[in-house]
Structure formats: structure tokens, C-alpha cells
Write a protein that holds these residues in place. Structure first.
Motif, mmCIF file in Angstrom:
data_model
loop_
_atom_site.group_PDB
_atom_site.id
_atom_site.type_symbol
_atom_site.label_atom_id
_atom_site.label_comp_id
_atom_site.label_asym_id
_atom_site.label_seq_id
_atom_site.Cartn_x
_atom_site.Cartn_y
_atom_site.Cartn_z
ATOM 1 N N VAL A 393 0.837 -1.197 0.000
ATOM 2 C CA VAL A 393 0.000 0.000 0.000
ATOM 3 C C VAL A 393 0.875 1.251 0.000
ATOM 4 O O VAL A 393 0.623 2.207 -0.750
ATOM 5 C CB VAL A 393 -0.946 -0.005 1.215
ATOM 6 N N ALA A 394 1.901 1.269 0.838
ATOM 7 C CA ALA A 394 2.780 2.431 0.915
ATOM 8 C C ALA A 394 3.526 2.654 -0.401
ATOM 9 O O ALA A 394 3.732 3.803 -0.827
ATOM 10 C CB ALA A 394 3.768 2.255 2.064
ATOM 11 N N GLU A 395 3.932 1.572 -1.062
ATOM 12 C CA GLU A 395 4.676 1.694 -2.318
ATOM 13 C C GLU A 395 3.798 2.172 -3.470
ATOM 14 O O GLU A 395 4.298 2.805 -4.408
ATOM 15 C CB GLU A 395 5.317 0.349 -2.681
ATOM 16 N N ARG A 396 2.520 1.900 -3.419
ATOM 17 C CA ARG A 396 1.617 2.231 -4.528
ATOM 18 C C ARG A 396 0.802 3.494 -4.278
ATOM 19 O O ARG A 396 -0.172 3.766 -4.974
ATOM 20 C CB ARG A 396 0.672 1.053 -4.791
ATOM 21 N N SER A 397 1.178 4.234 -3.257
ATOM 22 C CA SER A 397 0.454 5.458 -2.945
ATOM 23 C C SER A 397 1.416 6.482 -2.367
ATOM 24 O O SER A 397 2.575 6.177 -2.078
ATOM 25 C CB SER A 397 -0.678 5.172 -1.952
ATOM 26 N N PRO A 465 -10.648 6.759 -2.790
ATOM 27 C CA PRO A 465 -9.327 6.382 -2.254
ATOM 28 C C PRO A 465 -8.420 5.853 -3.352
ATOM 29 O O PRO A 465 -8.884 5.196 -4.299
ATOM 30 C CB PRO A 465 -9.655 5.299 -1.227
ATOM 31 N N GLU A 466 -7.148 6.141 -3.240
ATOM 32 C CA GLU A 466 -6.190 5.663 -4.235
ATOM 33 C C GLU A 466 -6.055 4.142 -4.183
ATOM 34 O O GLU A 466 -5.911 3.486 -5.209
ATOM 35 C CB GLU A 466 -4.824 6.316 -3.977
ATOM 36 N N ILE A 467 -6.125 3.590 -2.993
ATOM 37 C CA ILE A 467 -5.962 2.146 -2.792
ATOM 38 C C ILE A 467 -7.153 1.610 -2.022
ATOM 39 O O ILE A 467 -7.624 2.226 -1.053
ATOM 40 C CB ILE A 467 -4.669 1.835 -2.001
ATOM 41 N N VAL A 468 -7.638 0.447 -2.448
ATOM 42 C CA VAL A 468 -8.625 -0.306 -1.685
ATOM 43 C C VAL A 468 -8.024 -1.667 -1.379
ATOM 44 O O VAL A 468 -7.544 -2.359 -2.281
ATOM 45 C CB VAL A 468 -9.952 -0.476 -2.442
ATOM 46 N N VAL A 496 -3.827 -4.883 -8.300
ATOM 47 C CA VAL A 496 -2.389 -4.654 -8.460
ATOM 48 C C VAL A 496 -1.562 -5.581 -7.580
ATOM 49 O O VAL A 496 -0.331 -5.528 -7.610
ATOM 50 C CB VAL A 496 -2.027 -3.186 -8.148
ATOM 51 N N GLY A 497 -2.223 -6.447 -6.827
ATOM 52 C CA GLY A 497 -1.462 -7.364 -5.985
ATOM 53 C C GLY A 497 -2.375 -8.243 -5.160
ATOM 54 O O GLY A 497 -3.520 -7.879 -4.863
ATOM 55 N N ALA A 498 -1.866 -9.429 -4.827
ATOM 56 C CA ALA A 498 -2.602 -10.355 -3.971
ATOM 57 C C ALA A 498 -1.609 -10.972 -2.986
ATOM 58 O O ALA A 498 -0.518 -11.424 -3.380
ATOM 59 C CB ALA A 498 -3.274 -11.434 -4.798
ATOM 60 N N ASP A 501 -5.024 -14.254 1.115
ATOM 61 C CA ASP A 501 -6.420 -14.009 0.768
ATOM 62 C C ASP A 501 -6.762 -12.520 0.759
ATOM 63 O O ASP A 501 -7.939 -12.146 0.735
ATOM 64 C CB ASP A 501 -7.351 -14.742 1.742
ATOM 65 N N THR A 502 -5.724 -11.672 0.743
ATOM 66 C CA THR A 502 -5.927 -10.220 0.700
ATOM 67 C C THR A 502 -5.590 -9.696 -0.687
ATOM 68 O O THR A 502 -4.512 -10.013 -1.230
ATOM 69 C CB THR A 502 -5.062 -9.518 1.756
ATOM 70 N N VAL A 503 -6.491 -8.911 -1.243
ATOM 71 C CA VAL A 503 -6.302 -8.359 -2.600
ATOM 72 C C VAL A 503 -6.180 -6.851 -2.512
ATOM 73 O O VAL A 503 -6.957 -6.188 -1.820
ATOM 74 C CB VAL A 503 -7.494 -8.732 -3.512
ATOM 75 N N VAL A 504 -5.195 -6.305 -3.223
ATOM 76 C CA VAL A 504 -4.956 -4.862 -3.236
ATOM 77 C C VAL A 504 -5.395 -4.303 -4.585
ATOM 78 O O VAL A 504 -4.987 -4.796 -5.655
ATOM 79 C CB VAL A 504 -3.464 -4.538 -3.003
ATOM 80 N N TYR A 505 -6.251 -3.291 -4.541
ATOM 81 C CA TYR A 505 -6.744 -2.599 -5.736
ATOM 82 C C TYR A 505 -6.184 -1.189 -5.767
ATOM 83 O O TYR A 505 -5.991 -0.543 -4.737
ATOM 84 C CB TYR A 505 -8.277 -2.522 -5.715
ATOM 85 N N ARG A 506 -5.981 -0.705 -7.025
ATOM 86 C CA ARG A 506 -5.539 0.680 -7.207
ATOM 87 C C ARG A 506 -6.513 1.393 -8.127
ATOM 88 O O ARG A 506 -7.083 0.792 -9.047
ATOM 89 C CB ARG A 506 -4.132 0.727 -7.788
ATOM 90 N N LEU A 507 -6.706 2.675 -7.858
ATOM 91 C CA LEU A 507 -7.636 3.471 -8.656
ATOM 92 C C LEU A 507 -7.213 3.477 -10.111
ATOM 93 O O LEU A 507 -6.058 3.769 -10.435
ATOM 94 C CB LEU A 507 -7.670 4.900 -8.103
#
Length: 509
Positions: A393-397, A465-468, A496-498, A501-507
Motif C-alpha cells: 500500500v505504501a509503495e503504490r500510494s 481512495p487511491e488504494i482499496v 495490483v497485488g494479492a 487471501d488479501t487483494v490490493v486494488y488501485r484506482l
């Protein structure tokens, strides 16, 4: 040229000038030992950045408050305000990158609790019982899952005020007892259950002395009501305080849910605590069984020795059990409030029986060592995954971006050092999900009143939000089960990443 006096000699001279009571007094000997024991038993608390979601929630709240947030308005929680303010104060003094100041204060809270328990036991059963009560409390205070005992959370910080309320009531200091109950309640609502033994002791005392009970009751009521009224009226928004702390917890504390899950958690944590405290609970159980089998009351000599009836301790234990049961979640840290009355009951049982102190202390020391070792070896897979997600999250925002964590791990906001996109730091506010009750009554329609309207307004005003982070896993609030979240992700975001079981989304740009 004068001869320099050696340092040891100077120290000995200074020590000799101290009053005899200070040099050789009871507390001068006991407090240093209890301090060392408090530090040793809770050393594992410093080995992890976060032990529980509650710590992550409080840390994120503290940052929001420091940035100008308003408690029970733009910063919301179902808990009273004292601990969020304490986190905020520590962050302002020591920075917000680590929880070590809070962990240190948690050790102080345990130490104060142990000293007051020692004072109560000493007054009832003598010096040895006092020292044993303080030590046994500290040994038993880590006798649950490390996530419940090593974290700097609500139950730990409400214990000093809870024991203080009982201690003041025992000494007929009713105004102080009422204030202590108020402080306990302002740390966590269930701490107010200690009002039950306070009132019981008040009635027993006035009946025994033949004195009117109304003046004492008015003192307790005044001491209890005024601090809460001042906090609600002057330091928070009264309407918000009333809604979030008192009236707005009906769904969270309802009877609905997975009863097998709740029963299993209740029995499991009870069994763990029983095993951790068996050293002093066995004498208590043995004494109760003997009295039941013989059907006899204690002899007069025994009654004198135990300083009268232990009815106040049993009422205190009952009130603590009620506090554990409220809400029907039965998390391990809820059981911490039962330890003080259990310790005193156990110490009293040992004092009036033929059982020696040595096996009691040896067993509880061995049990504490086992839980201490367990805390150091506690599996870190979840923490490692959480750290990976926070890094991603920190790297993508950027620090100016906001983040939405759709899950029950608000520590992601704090670990990634990113601002939340909404005041609702967990999905529970928007779906009524609670980890202690399974999947019943979970969904958009069960949210906190007007939560979704507020949520939509926040995103409309502040931007998406930039990241979900979808941290729902297999929970009953997965995005496809919550249409608004599913539509939000489908319309505006890309994966943008998994991580597990956690998935990271970017705007999507």
C-alpha cells in the motif's frame, strides 16, 4: 588534602538517614519485586509492532484525532474516549511510529493493579497474603492467548480503576469509589459492572453500622455521574457520545449469531484461564467443595482469620462475569477483568486452608513461563502478511492519498502510514459483522444507521481512495455480497497485488 569518601560508604550513609519505615517497610520490599515481575511477564509485548486489531484501531484513531478529527463525529468508535486520548497523547510526545510507550504504560497499569490487590489482601489476611496476591495477579495476567494479554488494549487500562473502586468501597470512601467506577466506565463500558459490588458493600456497611444509606449512595452517584457528564458535555459531542458509547451498540451486543461459535469461544477461554490460574483456583474449589460436603459454616476462629465474609469478592466476581458475557462475544481479553476477584478469592482460600504457599506459587510460575514462551513463539504468519500488504500500500500510494481497508484489520492504516478514506475503520460498521458471532445479520441493511449515506458523502467530498484493500477473505461481507463495494471496485479499480487471501486494488487512471 581531604580524603575522598568511597561511593559505597556515601550510599550507605544516605540510606541510614532514611526513615526506618522507608528502609525496611513492607511496601519498600514488595513493590520492587512486583515491578520486576510486571516487566518480566510482559517483555514479549515489545517483540511485535501490533498484537491485535484493537491496537491498530486505536493507533489509527489517534492519528486521525491528531490531524484534527473529532471523536464521535469524524472519528468514530463504540468504545469510551479515555484510551483513544491516551494513544493520542503518547503519539504527540513520542511519535506515532511505534506502540512502545503504550506497552510501557500497560505494564504500569498491571503493576498498579497488582499493588492495589496486594493492599486489599494484606488488609484481610496479612503481609504474606498481600505479596502473594500481587505476584499471583501478575503471573495470571498473561494466562490467555498472547494476543489478548500482551496488547495495550481497553481491558488492561480499565483494571486499575476497577480494583481502585473496590478498594475505596472497602474503606468506605464512597465518593472516591464512584469516581473510580466512572474512570473504569470511560475506559470500557463493561468496567461499570464494578458498580455492583460497590453498591453491595455500601448496603452491607450501612446495615452493619445502622447508618442511613442515602448519604453514601449520593456520594457514589455523584462521583460516578459527574466525570461522565463532564467528558460527554465538555470534551466530546454529547449526542455523539450518547449514540456511540451507550445507545448505538444494540446490534453489536444482540443475542443473534452463531451460538456454537460463541459457546466454543466461551468454554475455550474459560478453560485456558482455569489452567493458567489453577494454582490458586484449586484451593478455592477445594474449600467450596469441603463446605458443600460438610454443610458447615466456618468456625469463629476461621471467620476472624478471613476478615469476615467474602461475599463482596463473590459479588465482584459475578459482576466481572456479567461484563465478560455482555455482547456474547467472549473474546479472551474480556476475561482479564475476572482475574482480580479470582486472585483474591484464591488467596483467601489458601489462607484459611492447610495448603502451603509454595506449591501454589510454583504452579503459577510454571504456567506463566509456559505462556511467556508461547508469546515469544506465537505464529507470525498473519502479521507477516499484514506487513506485506502495508508495504505494498505504501509503495503504490503517496502520503497525500487515502486508503480504504475493506476488512477487520485497521492496523493496515497505521502500518502503511496512510489516511483512511472514511471514518468507518472496519467493515463491521457498514455490515454489522463481528468476528465473535458468525455470519448472521450481516449485510448492508444491518449497518450503523445512516452509515452508508455518510460513507458515500465522504467519498464524494474527499475523492475516491487511491488504494482499496479487500481483506474480507471468506467472511460474509465479501465484495460480491455487498453490492455497493462490488460496484465501486468494478467501476473504478484494478487489481495490483494479492497477498494470501488479501487483494490490493488501485484506482484506475
Amino acid at each position: 588534602m581531604p580524603t575522598e569518601i568511597p561511593t559505597p560508604v556515601r550510599l550507605a550513609a544516605l540510606t541510614s538517614r532514611l526513615p526506618e519505615r522507608l528502609r525496611t517497610g513492607y511496601w519498600t520490599r514488595v513493590v520492587p519485586v512486583l515491578t520486576l515481575l510486571a516487566v518480566l511477564t510482559h517483555i514479549p509485548s515489545f517483540v511485535r509492532p501490533v498484537w491485535s486489531p484493537d491496537e491498530g484501531y486505536l493507533a489509527t484513531q489517534a492519528r486521525m484525532l491528531a490531524d484534527g478529527g473529532v471523536l464521535y463525529d469524524t472519528v468514530v468508535d463504540r468504545k469510551p474516549p479515555l484510551l483513544p486520548w491516551l494513544y493520542e497523547a503518547c503519539f504527540s510526545l513520542f511519535g506515532s511510529l511505534s506502540l512502545w510507550p503504550l506497552r510501557t504504560l500497560a505494564i504500569v497499569a498491571h503493576l498498579v493493579t497488582a499493588i492495589m490487590l496486594a493492599s486489599i489482601a494484606r488488609g484481610r489476611w496479612g503481609n504474606r497474603a498481600g505479596a502473594a496476591a500481587g505476584a499471583l495477579y501478575l503471573l495470571a495476567s498473561i494466562g490467555l492467548s498472547p494476543e489478548d494479554t500482551q496488547a495495550a488494549t481497553f481491558e488492561v487500562f480499565m483494571l486499575p480503576a476497577m480494583v481502585a473502586a473496590f478498594r475505596y468501597a472497602e474503606r468506605r470512601r464512597w465518593l472516591a469509589a464512584g469516581i473510580a467506577v466512572a474512570l473504569c466506565s470511560l475506559t470500557k463500558q463493561t468496567g461499570g459492572a464494578v458498580l455492583l459490588p460497590v453498591l453491595w458493600m455500601l448496603l452491607q456497611d450501612t446495615r452493619r453500622r445502622g447508618a442511613p444509606w442515602k448519604p453514601a449512595l449520593l456520594k457514589v452517584a455523584f462521583g460516578f455521574a459527574v466525570p461522565i457528564a463532564l467528558v460527554a458535555a465538555l470534551l466530546t459531542k454529547p449526542k455523539g457520545f450518547l449514540s456511540w458509547v451507550v445507545t448505538g451498540n444494540g446490534d453489536y451486543a444482540s443475542l443473534g449469531g452463531d451460538w456454537l461459535l460463541m459457546l466454543g469461544r466461551a468454554l475455550g477461554n474459560s478453560a485456558i484461564l482455569l489452567a493458567a490460574a489453577l494454582g490458586f483456583l484449586f484451593p478455592l474449589g477445594h474449600r467450596l467443595w469441603q463446605r458443600y460436603r460438610t454443610g458447615q459454616s466456618p468456625s469463629p476462629a476461621t471467620a476472624v482469620r478471613v476478615h469476615g465474609s467474602a461475599g463482596d469478592l463473590w459479588v465482584w466476581l459475578l459482576s466481572s462475569v456479567v461484563g465478560v458475557c455482555v455482547g456474547f462475544h467472549f473474546y479472551g481479553h474480556y476475561y482479564l477483568q475476572t482475574i482480580p476477584p479470582l486472585v483474591l478469592l484464591g488467596v483467601g482460600a489458601v489462607c484459611v486452608s492447610a495448603i502451603a504457599w509454595k506449591p501454589v506459587l510454583l504452579y503459577n510460575t510454571a504456567a506463566a513461563c509456559a505462556f511467556w514462551t508461547l508469546a515469544l513463539a506465537w505464529p507470525g504468519a498473519q502479521m507477516s502478511q499484514t506487513a506485506q500488504v502495508a508495504t505494498a500500500v505504501a509503495e503504490r500510494s503517496t502520503p497525500k492519498d487515502t486508503v480504504l481497508v475493506w476488512g477487520m484489520h485497521p492496523e493496515l492504516y497505521w502500518l502503511s502510514d496512510r489516511k483512511p478514506a472514511t471514518r468507518y475503520l472496519t467493515a463491521g460498521f457498514l455490515t454489522n459483522f463481528s468476528g465473535g458471532k458468525g455470519s448472521a445479520d450481516v449485510g448492508e441493511q444491518y449497518s450503523v444507521p445512516d452509515a452508508w449515506q455518510t460513507f458515500d458523502k465522504e467519498l464524494s467530498t474527499n475523492g475516491l481512495p487511491e488504494i482499496v484493500v479487500d481483506d474480507s477473505g471468506h467472511a460474509p461481507y465479501q465484495p460480491y455480497l455487498v453490492p455497493r463495494i462490488e460496484d465501486l471496485l468494478d467501476s473504478h479499480y484494478e487489481v495490483v497485488g494479492a497477498y494470501g487471501d488479501t487483494v490490493v486494488y488501485r484506482l484506475r487512471k
